[in-house]
Design a protein around this motif. Structure first.
Motif, PDB file in Angstrom:
ATOM      1  N   ILE A 120       0.394  -1.350  -0.056  1.00  0.00           N
ATOM      2  CA  ILE A 120      -0.149   0.111  -0.007  1.00  0.00           C
ATOM      3  C   ILE A 120       0.891   1.062  -0.058  1.00  0.00           C
ATOM      4  O   ILE A 120       0.472   2.173  -0.477  1.00  0.00           O
ATOM      5  N   ALA A 121       1.889   1.480   1.153  1.00  0.00           N
ATOM      6  CA  ALA A 121       2.549   2.674   0.706  1.00  0.00           C
ATOM      7  C   ALA A 121       3.565   2.938  -0.328  1.00  0.00           C
ATOM      8  O   ALA A 121       3.168   3.958  -0.864  1.00  0.00           O
ATOM      9  N   LEU A 122       4.082   1.368  -1.164  1.00  0.00           N
ATOM     10  CA  LEU A 122       4.983   1.616  -2.506  1.00  0.00           C
ATOM     11  C   LEU A 122       3.940   2.339  -3.502  1.00  0.00           C
ATOM     12  O   LEU A 122       4.794   3.277  -4.293  1.00  0.00           O
ATOM     13  N   SER A 123       2.860   1.502  -3.471  1.00  0.00           N
ATOM     14  CA  SER A 123       1.751   2.048  -4.464  1.00  0.00           C
ATOM     15  C   SER A 123       1.257   3.973  -4.485  1.00  0.00           C
ATOM     16  O   SER A 123       0.478   4.426  -4.927  1.00  0.00           O
ATOM     17  N   LYS A 124       1.594   4.017  -3.051  1.00  0.00           N
ATOM     18  CA  LYS A 124       1.568   6.021  -3.097  1.00  0.00           C
ATOM     19  C   LYS A 124       2.023   6.526  -3.567  1.00  0.00           C
ATOM     20  O   LYS A 124       2.331   8.335  -3.144  1.00  0.00           O
ATOM     21  N   LEU A 125       3.417   6.488  -3.842  1.00  0.00           N
ATOM     22  CA  LEU A 125       4.545   7.166  -3.955  1.00  0.00           C
ATOM     23  C   LEU A 125       3.994   7.996  -5.499  1.00  0.00           C
ATOM     24  O   LEU A 125       4.168   7.620  -6.404  1.00  0.00           O
ATOM     25  N   THR A 126       5.073   9.030  -5.369  1.00  0.00           N
ATOM     26  CA  THR A 126       4.328   9.844  -6.348  1.00  0.00           C
ATOM     27  C   THR A 126       5.158  10.987  -6.321  1.00  0.00           C
ATOM     28  O   THR A 126       6.553  11.542  -5.593  1.00  0.00           O
ATOM     29  N   TRP A 127       5.507  11.649  -7.997  1.00  0.00           N
ATOM     30  CA  TRP A 127       5.933  11.986  -8.844  1.00  0.00           C
ATOM     31  C   TRP A 127       5.582  13.542  -8.318  1.00  0.00           C
ATOM     32  O   TRP A 127       4.624  13.421  -8.917  1.00  0.00           O
ATOM     33  N   THR A 128       7.117  14.757  -7.585  1.00  0.00           N
ATOM     34  CA  THR A 128       5.932  15.749  -7.314  1.00  0.00           C
ATOM     35  C   THR A 128       7.066  16.748  -7.900  1.00  0.00           C
ATOM     36  O   THR A 128       8.241  17.058  -8.527  1.00  0.00           O
ATOM     37  N   LEU A 129       6.970  18.546  -8.120  1.00  0.00           N
ATOM     38  CA  LEU A 129       7.606  19.599  -8.387  1.00  0.00           C
ATOM     39  C   LEU A 129       7.980  20.254  -7.163  1.00  0.00           C
ATOM     40  O   LEU A 129       7.819  20.305  -6.276  1.00  0.00           O
ATOM     41  N   ASN A 130       9.594  20.025  -6.741  1.00  0.00           N
ATOM     42  CA  ASN A 130       9.302  20.498  -5.382  1.00  0.00           C
ATOM     43  C   ASN A 130      10.566  22.135  -5.572  1.00  0.00           C
ATOM     44  O   ASN A 130      10.258  22.691  -6.867  1.00  0.00           O
ATOM     45  N   ASN A 131      10.291  23.398  -4.862  1.00  0.00           N
ATOM     46  CA  ASN A 131      10.563  24.597  -4.990  1.00  0.00           C
ATOM     47  C   ASN A 131      11.393  25.103  -6.051  1.00  0.00           C
ATOM     48  O   ASN A 131      11.559  26.175  -6.400  1.00  0.00           O
ATOM     49  N   GLN A 132      12.018  24.432  -6.113  1.00  0.00           N
ATOM     50  CA  GLN A 132      13.654  24.485  -7.565  1.00  0.00           C
ATOM     51  C   GLN A 132      12.893  24.085  -8.823  1.00  0.00           C
ATOM     52  O   GLN A 132      13.375  24.306  -9.647  1.00  0.00           O
ATOM     53  N   GLY A 133      11.912  23.892  -8.649  1.00  0.00           N
ATOM     54  CA  GLY A 133      11.602  22.815 -10.264  1.00  0.00           C
ATOM     55  C   GLY A 133      11.523  21.899 -10.123  1.00  0.00           C
ATOM     56  O   GLY A 133      11.304  21.646 -11.744  1.00  0.00           O
ATOM     57  N   ASN A 134      12.563  20.961  -9.432  1.00  0.00           N
ATOM     58  CA  ASN A 134      13.139  19.367  -9.780  1.00  0.00           C
ATOM     59  C   ASN A 134      12.121  18.953  -9.129  1.00  0.00           C
ATOM     60  O   ASN A 134      11.084  18.836  -8.489  1.00  0.00           O
ATOM     61  N   LEU A 135      11.669  16.818 -10.300  1.00  0.00           N
ATOM     62  CA  LEU A 135      10.897  16.050 -10.341  1.00  0.00           C
ATOM     63  C   LEU A 135      11.697  15.440  -8.829  1.00  0.00           C
ATOM     64  O   LEU A 135      13.062  15.469  -8.651  1.00  0.00           O
ATOM     65  N   GLU A 136      10.552  15.204  -7.923  1.00  0.00           N
ATOM     66  CA  GLU A 136      11.196  14.825  -6.328  1.00  0.00           C
ATOM     67  C   GLU A 136      10.534  13.764  -6.576  1.00  0.00           C
ATOM     68  O   GLU A 136       9.075  13.381  -6.479  1.00  0.00           O
ATOM     69  N   LEU A 137      10.587  11.959  -5.789  1.00  0.00           N
ATOM     70  CA  LEU A 137       9.838  11.384  -5.053  1.00  0.00           C
ATOM     71  C   LEU A 137       9.974  11.388  -4.258  1.00  0.00           C
ATOM     72  O   LEU A 137      10.522  11.008  -3.216  1.00  0.00           O
ATOM     73  N   LYS A 138       8.526  11.363  -3.829  1.00  0.00           N
ATOM     74  CA  LYS A 138       8.052  11.513  -2.609  1.00  0.00           C
ATOM     75  C   LYS A 138       6.554  10.377  -1.961  1.00  0.00           C
ATOM     76  O   LYS A 138       6.117  10.661  -2.630  1.00  0.00           O
ATOM     77  N   LEU A 139       6.245  10.108  -0.681  1.00  0.00           N
ATOM     78  CA  LEU A 139       4.640  10.353  -0.315  1.00  0.00           C
ATOM     79  C   LEU A 139       4.121  11.505   0.237  1.00  0.00           C
ATOM     80  O   LEU A 139       4.865  11.975   0.966  1.00  0.00           O
ATOM     81  N   LEU A 140       3.069  11.764  -0.680  1.00  0.00           N
ATOM     82  CA  LEU A 140       1.893  13.009  -0.567  1.00  0.00           C
ATOM     83  C   LEU A 140       1.607  13.192   1.669  1.00  0.00           C
ATOM     84  O   LEU A 140       2.031  14.548   2.132  1.00  0.00           O
ATOM     85  N   LYS A 141       2.013  11.910   2.395  1.00  0.00           N
ATOM     86  CA  LYS A 141       1.470  11.916   3.438  1.00  0.00           C
ATOM     87  C   LYS A 141       2.486  11.334   4.400  1.00  0.00           C
ATOM     88  O   LYS A 141       2.897  10.330   3.848  1.00  0.00           O
ATOM     89  N   PRO A 142       3.074  11.852   5.566  1.00  0.00           N
ATOM     90  CA  PRO A 142       4.761  11.529   6.009  1.00  0.00           C
ATOM     91  C   PRO A 142       4.093   9.338   6.979  1.00  0.00           C
ATOM     92  O   PRO A 142       4.932   9.063   6.486  1.00  0.00           O
ATOM     93  N   PHE A 143       3.219   9.743   6.775  1.00  0.00           N
ATOM     94  CA  PHE A 143       2.532   8.535   7.730  1.00  0.00           C
ATOM     95  C   PHE A 143       2.357   7.376   6.155  1.00  0.00           C
ATOM     96  O   PHE A 143       1.900   6.236   6.801  1.00  0.00           O
ATOM     97  N   TYR A 144       1.910   7.730   5.725  1.00  0.00           N
ATOM     98  CA  TYR A 144       1.893   6.327   3.852  1.00  0.00           C
ATOM     99  C   TYR A 144       3.120   5.849   4.529  1.00  0.00           C
ATOM    100  O   TYR A 144       2.706   4.200   4.018  1.00  0.00           O
ATOM    101  N   GLY A 145       4.221   6.502   4.265  1.00  0.00           N
ATOM    102  CA  GLY A 145       4.834   5.379   4.772  1.00  0.00           C
ATOM    103  C   GLY A 145       5.874   4.278   6.207  1.00  0.00           C
ATOM    104  O   GLY A 145       6.890   3.932   5.574  1.00  0.00           O
ATOM    105  N   LYS A 146       4.997   4.874   6.733  1.00  0.00           N
ATOM    106  CA  LYS A 146       5.385   3.989   7.831  1.00  0.00           C
ATOM    107  C   LYS A 146       5.045   2.187   8.200  1.00  0.00           C
ATOM    108  O   LYS A 146       3.814   2.497   8.340  1.00  0.00           O
ATOM    109  N   ILE A 147       5.815   1.667   8.433  1.00  0.00           N
ATOM    110  CA  ILE A 147       4.845  -0.042   8.587  1.00  0.00           C
ATOM    111  C   ILE A 147       6.124   0.087   9.947  1.00  0.00           C
ATOM    112  O   ILE A 147       6.414  -0.134  10.663  1.00  0.00           O
ATOM    113  N   GLY A 148       3.961  -0.386  10.931  1.00  0.00           N
ATOM    114  CA  GLY A 148       5.184  -0.555  12.100  1.00  0.00           C
ATOM    115  C   GLY A 148       5.410   0.422  12.846  1.00  0.00           C
ATOM    116  O   GLY A 148       4.379   1.907  12.815  1.00  0.00           O
ATOM    117  N   LYS A 149       6.550   0.408  13.554  1.00  0.00           N
ATOM    118  CA  LYS A 149       7.074   2.102  13.949  1.00  0.00           C
ATOM    119  C   LYS A 149       8.266   2.850  13.099  1.00  0.00           C
ATOM    120  O   LYS A 149       8.153   3.159  13.998  1.00  0.00           O
TER     121      LYS A 149
END
Length: 258
Positions: free
Chosen positions: A127-156
């Protein structure tokens, strides 16, 4: 018909009716179209595509009605991915795009290559990996991230950010391209090649986008780059009706466009 435009209207105001009538007017009045030059009509769901096609009826052959991901894949990624020398996607495995739901084998490879064998909840990891999203950062460069920090939490523990791209590269090596990857590759190609932009402009003198409130920053930048010259761009939507905020859409893109 020869000016960029933005139409903002609420539910029931007749946005689709306007779009259909505007396409008819372009086909009737424009001298910029030919057998090789069509109107591109972009919307965000397959249901929207079918609705527009059915209402265009006999003139549908003169208009390419498609989703944004299908348009970018067919006209940018598929024919021009080869120009990205540093992208590890085997061209012989290029065979469309789809939603990627990581299964056992894919997750096993990811955990081994990223050194995260401690992860024992494959369902949550998938579920976490399926939520990975390409975004544009403030410098106009592409960045791979999870839009919500808790998306990447597995257990603790959180999945390591540096491992996100490892997952993508495993997918690409297998010929797996997500809808989001289509935006990523399209952006890189468009930014790198002026010739590709010129080809798109030549093929599509008109670029009309319905439901533009559901666009995301990468789609918005690609559209603006195409609209820099020659192609007339029209966007239609209602910021209050955005339904894809979980995918990174932002109503400000609509409000600030043009």
């Amino acid at each position: 018909i020869d000016n960029h435009f933005k139409l903002c209207a609420g539910p029931g105001a007749g946005k689709t009716t306007f779009l259909i009538q505007h396409i008819r007017r372009i086909l009737h009045q424009s001298d910029r179209l030919s057998r090789a030059k069509k109107i591109a009509c972009i919307t965000y769901t397959n249901t929207g595509v079918e609705t527009i096609r059915s209402r265009l009826k006999e003139i549908a052959d003169n208009v390419e009605v498609t989703t944004i991901h299908s348009f970018l894949y067919n006209h940018i990624v598929k024919p021009y991915l080869w120009i990205l020398d540093d992208v590890n996607f085997p061209l012989d495995k290029l065979d469309g795009h789809d939603e990627i739901k990581p299964g056992y084998q894919l997750l096993r490879e990811y955990k081994q290559q990223s050194g995260q064998q401690w992860i024992n909840d494959d369902q949550q990891l998938s579920i976490a990996l399926s939520k990975l999203t390409w975004t544009l950062n403030n410098q106009g460069n592409l960045e791979l991230k999870l839009l919500k920090p808790f998306y990447g939490k597995i257990g603790k523990t959180n999945i390591r950010k540096a491992s996100y791209i490892i997952f993508k590269k495993i997918c690409w090596n297998k010929g797996l391209m997500s809808h989001d990857d289509v935006l990523y590759f399209s952006y890189l190609i468009i930014k790198k090649s002026e010739e590709v932009k010129d080809i798109i402009r030549a093929k599509f003198p008109y670029f009309l986008i319905d439901e533009f409130q559901d666009t995301n920053p990468i789609q918005g930048i690609i559209t603006k780059l195409i609209a820099e010259r020659e192609t007339i761009v029209g966007v239609i939507g209602d910021p209050c009706q955005s339904i894809f905020s979980f995918q990174g859409t932002d109503e400000n893109i609509f409000n600030q466009f043009f």
